[in-house]
Design a protein around this motif. Structure first.
Motif, PDB file in Angstrom:
ATOM      1  N   ALA A  92      46.772  36.960  40.311  1.00  0.00           N
ATOM      2  CA  ALA A  92      47.604  37.983  40.954  1.00  0.00           C
ATOM      3  C   ALA A  92      46.741  39.128  41.485  1.00  0.00           C
ATOM      4  O   ALA A  92      46.909  39.584  42.621  1.00  0.00           O
ATOM      5  CB  ALA A  92      48.641  38.513  39.973  1.00  0.00           C
ATOM      6  N   VAL A  93      45.766  39.571  40.683  1.00  0.00           N
ATOM      7  CA  VAL A  93      44.877  40.647  41.132  1.00  0.00           C
ATOM      8  C   VAL A  93      43.993  40.148  42.275  1.00  0.00           C
ATOM      9  O   VAL A  93      43.761  40.863  43.257  1.00  0.00           O
ATOM     10  CB  VAL A  93      44.028  41.177  39.952  1.00  0.00           C
ATOM     11  N   GLY A  94      43.510  38.906  42.181  1.00  0.00           N
ATOM     12  CA  GLY A  94      42.680  38.338  43.243  1.00  0.00           C
ATOM     13  C   GLY A  94      43.417  38.225  44.565  1.00  0.00           C
ATOM     14  O   GLY A  94      42.888  38.592  45.614  1.00  0.00           O
ATOM     15  N   PHE A  95      44.659  37.735  44.524  1.00  0.00           N
ATOM     16  CA  PHE A  95      45.441  37.641  45.764  1.00  0.00           C
ATOM     17  C   PHE A  95      45.773  39.030  46.304  1.00  0.00           C
ATOM     18  O   PHE A  95      45.819  39.234  47.522  1.00  0.00           O
ATOM     19  CB  PHE A  95      46.712  36.818  45.557  1.00  0.00           C
ATOM     20  N   ALA A  96      45.992  39.990  45.427  1.00  0.00           N
ATOM     21  CA  ALA A  96      46.240  41.368  45.882  1.00  0.00           C
ATOM     22  C   ALA A  96      45.015  41.908  46.611  1.00  0.00           C
ATOM     23  O   ALA A  96      45.139  42.569  47.656  1.00  0.00           O
ATOM     24  CB  ALA A  96      46.615  42.262  44.704  1.00  0.00           C
ATOM     25  N   LEU A  97      43.806  41.615  46.097  1.00  0.00           N
ATOM     26  CA  LEU A  97      42.590  42.088  46.750  1.00  0.00           C
ATOM     27  C   LEU A  97      42.336  41.400  48.088  1.00  0.00           C
ATOM     28  O   LEU A  97      41.583  41.914  48.910  1.00  0.00           O
ATOM     29  CB  LEU A  97      41.381  41.890  45.834  1.00  0.00           C
ATOM     30  N   ALA A 101      45.966  45.612  53.201  1.00  0.00           N
ATOM     31  CA  ALA A 101      46.622  46.883  52.863  1.00  0.00           C
ATOM     32  C   ALA A 101      46.264  47.320  51.443  1.00  0.00           C
ATOM     33  O   ALA A 101      45.989  48.503  51.191  1.00  0.00           O
ATOM     34  CB  ALA A 101      48.136  46.744  53.011  1.00  0.00           C
ATOM     35  N   PHE A 102      46.218  46.375  50.508  1.00  0.00           N
ATOM     36  CA  PHE A 102      45.856  46.703  49.130  1.00  0.00           C
ATOM     37  C   PHE A 102      44.392  47.126  49.047  1.00  0.00           C
ATOM     38  O   PHE A 102      44.046  48.073  48.333  1.00  0.00           O
ATOM     39  CB  PHE A 102      46.124  45.508  48.209  1.00  0.00           C
ATOM     40  N   ARG A 103      43.520  46.441  49.806  1.00  0.00           N
ATOM     41  CA  ARG A 103      42.108  46.833  49.831  1.00  0.00           C
ATOM     42  C   ARG A 103      41.940  48.234  50.383  1.00  0.00           C
ATOM     43  O   ARG A 103      41.132  49.013  49.892  1.00  0.00           O
ATOM     44  CB  ARG A 103      41.288  45.845  50.669  1.00  0.00           C
ATOM     45  N   LYS A 104      42.721  48.577  51.395  1.00  0.00           N
ATOM     46  CA  LYS A 104      42.656  49.926  51.981  1.00  0.00           C
ATOM     47  C   LYS A 104      43.062  50.971  50.936  1.00  0.00           C
ATOM     48  O   LYS A 104      42.408  52.012  50.805  1.00  0.00           O
ATOM     49  CB  LYS A 104      43.573  49.991  53.205  1.00  0.00           C
ATOM     50  N   ILE A 105      44.126  50.696  50.190  1.00  0.00           N
ATOM     51  CA  ILE A 105      44.575  51.618  49.138  1.00  0.00           C
ATOM     52  C   ILE A 105      43.487  51.767  48.079  1.00  0.00           C
ATOM     53  O   ILE A 105      43.178  52.886  47.642  1.00  0.00           O
ATOM     54  CB  ILE A 105      45.896  51.122  48.518  1.00  0.00           C
ATOM     55  N   MET A 106      42.894  50.659  47.666  1.00  0.00           N
ATOM     56  CA  MET A 106      41.836  50.710  46.653  1.00  0.00           C
ATOM     57  C   MET A 106      40.610  51.470  47.167  1.00  0.00           C
ATOM     58  O   MET A 106      39.970  52.214  46.431  1.00  0.00           O
ATOM     59  CB  MET A 106      41.428  49.294  46.222  1.00  0.00           C
TER      60      MET A 106
END
Length: 180
Positions: A92-97, A101-106
């Motif tokens: 789940a964390v890998g697919f989020a990365l 958009a999630f990478r931009k937030i991180m």
């Protein structure tokens, strides 16, 4: 301290998820899901990783700040490691990365917490523009470029003794750049 907690908590979460999902759908479907997410994740990491490499190269070529493309590339690499690790939470964390958009937030989250002391790019001299026969395109003059001229030399006529000519001795001292 946070790293120790992560090394303890993440395996416990994964074990709990394996037991829950395996109890709900069975052993083989659970293992199939883990295998499919690894295969799908590998494909996605490969395609997004190549795009990230192109973005990093483009930022270097255009002399732009490479921080964000490098961070995105690092997050894609971390996503690949997480997706190859068996487990539902890490998947789940890998697919989020892998989600831009999630990478931009991180990246923005990390940018607010990291302080850069100094940053330099390129050389310290400024480029000047010259026009003339050598620089037809009004390109900047660079100190690491040597202009030169060349002319093609016709090969020597064939000798009646090719075996003798193939073992020519040099007429000058070796420069160190060639082997004689």
């Amino acid at each position: 301290m946070w790293l120790l907690l992560a090394f303890i908590a993440i395996p416990m979460i994964e074990i709990a998820l394996f037991i829950s999902v395996g109890g709900a759908i069975g052993l083989w479907p659970t293992l199939a899901i883990v295998l499919l997410t690894a295969i799908l994740g590998t494909h996605l990491v490969r395609s997004q990783g190549l795009a990230a490499i192109v973005n990093v190269q483009q930022s270097f070529n255009e002399l732009n700040d490479p921080t964000e493309p490098l961070a995105h590339g690092a997050m894609i690499l971390i996503a690949g490691v997480l997706l190859l690790t068996p487990g539902f939470f890490t998947d789940a964390v890998g697919f989020a990365l892998l989600t831009p958009a999630f990478r931009k937030i991180m990246f923005e989250f990390a940018r607010k917490r990291v302080r850069v002391q100094s940053f330099t790019m390129g050389s310290t001299h400024s480029a000047s523009f010259h026009s003339g026969p050598a620089n037809q395109g009004h390109r900047p003059a660079r100190s690491d470029v040597i202009d030169g001229e060349f002319s093609e030399v016709d090969p020597a006529p064939e000798s009646p003794h090719p075996q003798v000519d193939s073992v020519k001795k040099p007429t000058h001292k070796p420069s160190g750049w060639t082997k004689h």
